[in-house]
Design a protein around this motif. Structure first.
Motif, PDB file in Angstrom:
ATOM      1  N   GLN A   1       1.354   3.959  16.243  1.00  0.00           N
ATOM      2  CA  GLN A   1       0.548   3.131  15.346  1.00  0.00           C
ATOM      3  C   GLN A   1       1.434   2.058  14.711  1.00  0.00           C
ATOM      4  O   GLN A   1       2.647   2.225  14.599  1.00  0.00           O
ATOM      5  N   ASP A   2       0.825   0.953  14.276  1.00  0.00           N
ATOM      6  CA  ASP A   2       1.630  -0.155  13.756  1.00  0.00           C
ATOM      7  C   ASP A   2       2.037   0.011  12.291  1.00  0.00           C
ATOM      8  O   ASP A   2       2.823  -0.766  11.758  1.00  0.00           O
ATOM      9  N   THR A   3       1.488   1.043  11.622  1.00  0.00           N
ATOM     10  CA  THR A   3       1.799   1.235  10.203  1.00  0.00           C
ATOM     11  C   THR A   3       2.126   2.705   9.939  1.00  0.00           C
ATOM     12  O   THR A   3       1.419   3.596  10.427  1.00  0.00           O
ATOM     13  N   ALA A   4       3.174   2.928   9.178  1.00  0.00           N
ATOM     14  CA  ALA A   4       3.564   4.291   8.811  1.00  0.00           C
ATOM     15  C   ALA A   4       3.648   4.403   7.295  1.00  0.00           C
ATOM     16  O   ALA A   4       4.257   3.552   6.633  1.00  0.00           O
ATOM     17  N   LEU A   5       3.027   5.422   6.743  1.00  0.00           N
ATOM     18  CA  LEU A   5       3.082   5.692   5.308  1.00  0.00           C
ATOM     19  C   LEU A   5       3.670   7.084   5.104  1.00  0.00           C
ATOM     20  O   LEU A   5       3.388   8.008   5.876  1.00  0.00           O
ATOM     21  N   THR A   6       4.462   7.227   4.060  1.00  0.00           N
ATOM     22  CA  THR A   6       5.081   8.513   3.767  1.00  0.00           C
ATOM     23  C   THR A   6       4.367   9.170   2.588  1.00  0.00           C
ATOM     24  O   THR A   6       4.110   8.519   1.565  1.00  0.00           O
ATOM     25  N   GLY A   7       4.030  10.443   2.757  1.00  0.00           N
ATOM     26  CA  GLY A   7       3.327  11.143   1.692  1.00  0.00           C
ATOM     27  C   GLY A   7       3.717  12.605   1.613  1.00  0.00           C
ATOM     28  O   GLY A   7       4.517  13.096   2.415  1.00  0.00           O
ATOM     29  N   THR A   8       3.100  13.303   0.672  1.00  0.00           N
ATOM     30  CA  THR A   8       3.375  14.721   0.445  1.00  0.00           C
ATOM     31  C   THR A   8       2.081  15.512   0.591  1.00  0.00           C
ATOM     32  O   THR A   8       1.053  15.154  -0.012  1.00  0.00           O
ATOM     33  N   ILE A   9       2.119  16.560   1.399  1.00  0.00           N
ATOM     34  CA  ILE A   9       0.936  17.392   1.613  1.00  0.00           C
ATOM     35  C   ILE A   9       0.583  18.136   0.324  1.00  0.00           C
ATOM     36  O   ILE A   9       1.426  18.800  -0.280  1.00  0.00           O
ATOM     37  N   ARG A  10      -0.698  18.002  -0.093  1.00  0.00           N
ATOM     38  CA  ARG A  10      -1.155  18.672  -1.308  1.00  0.00           C
ATOM     39  C   ARG A  10      -2.111  19.836  -1.025  1.00  0.00           C
ATOM     40  O   ARG A  10      -2.260  20.733  -1.857  1.00  0.00           O
ATOM     41  N   SER A  11      -2.785  19.817   0.123  1.00  0.00           N
ATOM     42  CA  SER A  11      -3.644  20.955   0.466  1.00  0.00           C
ATOM     43  C   SER A  11      -3.828  21.015   1.971  1.00  0.00           C
ATOM     44  O   SER A  11      -3.775  19.990   2.664  1.00  0.00           O
ATOM     45  N   VAL A  12      -4.037  22.246   2.479  1.00  0.00           N
ATOM     46  CA  VAL A  12      -4.263  22.481   3.901  1.00  0.00           C
ATOM     47  C   VAL A  12      -5.434  23.458   4.018  1.00  0.00           C
ATOM     48  O   VAL A  12      -5.368  24.576   3.517  1.00  0.00           O
ATOM     49  N   ASP A  13      -6.519  23.010   4.661  1.00  0.00           N
ATOM     50  CA  ASP A  13      -7.706  23.857   4.823  1.00  0.00           C
ATOM     51  C   ASP A  13      -7.967  24.089   6.307  1.00  0.00           C
ATOM     52  O   ASP A  13      -8.176  23.133   7.063  1.00  0.00           O
ATOM     53  N   PHE A  14      -7.968  25.348   6.707  1.00  0.00           N
ATOM     54  CA  PHE A  14      -8.221  25.713   8.102  1.00  0.00           C
ATOM     55  C   PHE A  14      -9.725  25.792   8.334  1.00  0.00           C
ATOM     56  O   PHE A  14     -10.421  26.580   7.684  1.00  0.00           O
TER      57      PHE A  14
ATOM     58  N   LEU B   1       0.849  -1.181   0.000  1.00  0.00           N
ATOM     59  CA  LEU B   1       0.000   0.000   0.000  1.00  0.00           C
ATOM     60  C   LEU B   1       0.887   1.235   0.000  1.00  0.00           C
ATOM     61  O   LEU B   1       1.649   1.456   0.947  1.00  0.00           O
ATOM     62  N   ALA B   2       0.804   2.027  -1.058  1.00  0.00           N
ATOM     63  CA  ALA B   2       1.602   3.248  -1.188  1.00  0.00           C
ATOM     64  C   ALA B   2       3.077   2.975  -0.942  1.00  0.00           C
ATOM     65  O   ALA B   2       3.767   3.727  -0.252  1.00  0.00           O
ATOM     66  N   GLY B   3       3.555   1.854  -1.479  1.00  0.00           N
ATOM     67  CA  GLY B   3       4.968   1.518  -1.378  1.00  0.00           C
ATOM     68  C   GLY B   3       5.373   0.851  -0.077  1.00  0.00           C
ATOM     69  O   GLY B   3       6.550   0.513   0.113  1.00  0.00           O
ATOM     70  N   THR B   4       4.431   0.608   0.821  1.00  0.00           N
ATOM     71  CA  THR B   4       4.726   0.008   2.125  1.00  0.00           C
ATOM     72  C   THR B   4       3.977  -1.305   2.266  1.00  0.00           C
ATOM     73  O   THR B   4       2.798  -1.404   1.899  1.00  0.00           O
ATOM     74  N   GLU B   5       4.661  -2.325   2.785  1.00  0.00           N
ATOM     75  CA  GLU B   5       4.005  -3.612   3.011  1.00  0.00           C
ATOM     76  C   GLU B   5       3.223  -3.568   4.329  1.00  0.00           C
ATOM     77  O   GLU B   5       3.736  -3.144   5.356  1.00  0.00           O
ATOM     78  N   VAL B   6       1.965  -4.030   4.246  1.00  0.00           N
ATOM     79  CA  VAL B   6       1.068  -4.038   5.396  1.00  0.00           C
ATOM     80  C   VAL B   6       0.414  -5.411   5.476  1.00  0.00           C
ATOM     81  O   VAL B   6      -0.006  -5.959   4.450  1.00  0.00           O
TER      82      VAL B   6
END
Length: 348
Positions: free
Chosen positions: A286-299, A254-259
């Motif tokens: 948490q038992d799973t970590a995924l790495t990603g890139t922030i695409r939007s931030v809404d306050f 999942l997203a490059g990470t084995e789960v």
């Protein structure tokens, strides 16, 4: 035996089947919501229970009595409509007592019951007013009192809050649920609003294309959706494609990470669902970590809604606003934590 039993109910209008083999068993005093999008058949089911529509096939039983062929006035049912449907030429008190008057109840009994109902809905001093002198919320309270005054066996509510503004809706739905519990009346509530169904119901029937996709408690419907439609319709759900590496153990990429999901999966690819609240910024134990890139931030005030890209897939999650900590910025690489157990395998 259940108090209200609907068996193999079907309804067709010409060649179009609007309700397809609908089944439901409701216990006495239970609050059931029929939830679904427009055109799914939920209001048609309600109208058949009320007697306003005749089933093409199937049966409806109330307290052991078959009422399928009875007219509406031969069924001991109270109904509240979306548009209030109050008589404009009658006072509030006369509206509330109308059903009892039609039944030929004595005037003294009607007057006593009307006072009880006005007290119940919190409008004891407004009996002499006319509907046009009331707010929308007050009118809907009067419609509820009118439906309850004859002491029906079943109360039917057809999207009664949809014409009200948001704040009044929240207040009135709490009042309806309180009154329903106090009276112990068996109730079926039709809505397309997920929040209403989740907050008010003992059980929810999620309807789609004329069938009941899933019946369960709000907890079950939200946390264990049985179909792809239920998963997508109830609440917010991120969906992600994963490659199955080991069908027996449920090991996926999942997203490059084995789960490891610890459940049997079909070979090939699967669609996984994940609620936004199950995702944390940072692994945080948490038992799973995924790495990603922030695409939007809404306050959004108390919360900040973020969207991150993980292996070409976008997921949304929320974090609480903290005045001492700035949220991540667009383009920033982040680690997201989750539990493998929170990943839902989405079926058809």
């Amino acid at each position: 035996m259940s108090f209200l039993t609907i068996q193999n109910l079907q309804k067709s209008f010409g060649p179009t089947r609007v309700v397809k083999d609908f089944n439901l068993a409701v216990e006495k005093g239970e609050f059931i919501s029929l939830l679904g999008p427009s055109g799914c058949g939920k209001t048609t089911v309600l109208r058949m229970v009320a007697g306003f529509e005749t089933p093409t096939s199937g049966s409806i039983r109330i307290d052991g009595k078959d009422v399928t062929g009875l007219r509406p006035n031969q069924r001991n049912i109270g109904m509240v409509f979306q548009a209030y449907a109050l008589f404009p030429n009658l006072t509030v008190a006369q509206n509330v007592g109308f059903g009892l008057k039609v039944k030929g109840a004595p005037s003294a009994e009607i007057a006593k019951r009307v006072l009880e109902m006005l007290e119940l809905i919190g409008l004891p001093d407004l009996g002499g007013r006319y509907p046009f002198q009331l707010s929308g919320g007050q009118q809907q309270r009067v419609a509820l009192a009118r439906a309850l005054a004859p002491k029906p066996q079943v109360l039917l509510l057809d999207e009664p809050l949809s014409a009200l503004d948001a704040k009044v809706r929240v207040s009135l739905r709490n009042e309806i649920r309180t009154i329903q519990k106090e009276l112990g009346i068996t109730t079926i509530f039709v809505t397309h609003d997920q929040e209403e169904a989740l907050s008010m119901s003992d059980r929810i029937v999620v309807m789609h294309a004329g069938i009941a996709d899933q019946v369960g408690t709000p907890f079950e419907i939200y946390n264990s959706p049985a179909t792809r439609f239920v998963a997508g319709f109830v609440g917010t759900l991120n969906t992600m494609e994963a490659e199955v590496l080991d069908p027996a153990s449920g090991r996926v990429r999942l997203a490059g990470t084995e789960v490891i999901l610890h459940r049997a999966l079909p070979a090939g690819k699967v669609t996984l669902g994940l609620r936004p609240e199950a995702i944390s910024l940072g692994q945080n134990g948490q038992d799973t970590a995924l790495t990603g890139t922030i695409r939007s931030v809404d306050f959004l005030g108390s919360v900040i809604r973020l969207r991150a890209e993980l292996g070409g897939q976008i997921i949304a999650f929320d974090t609480f606003n903290n005045s001492l900590t700035s949220p991540p910025q667009v383009g920033e690489t982040v680690v997201l934590g989750l539990r493998a157990a929170d990943l839902l395998v989405i079926g058809d």
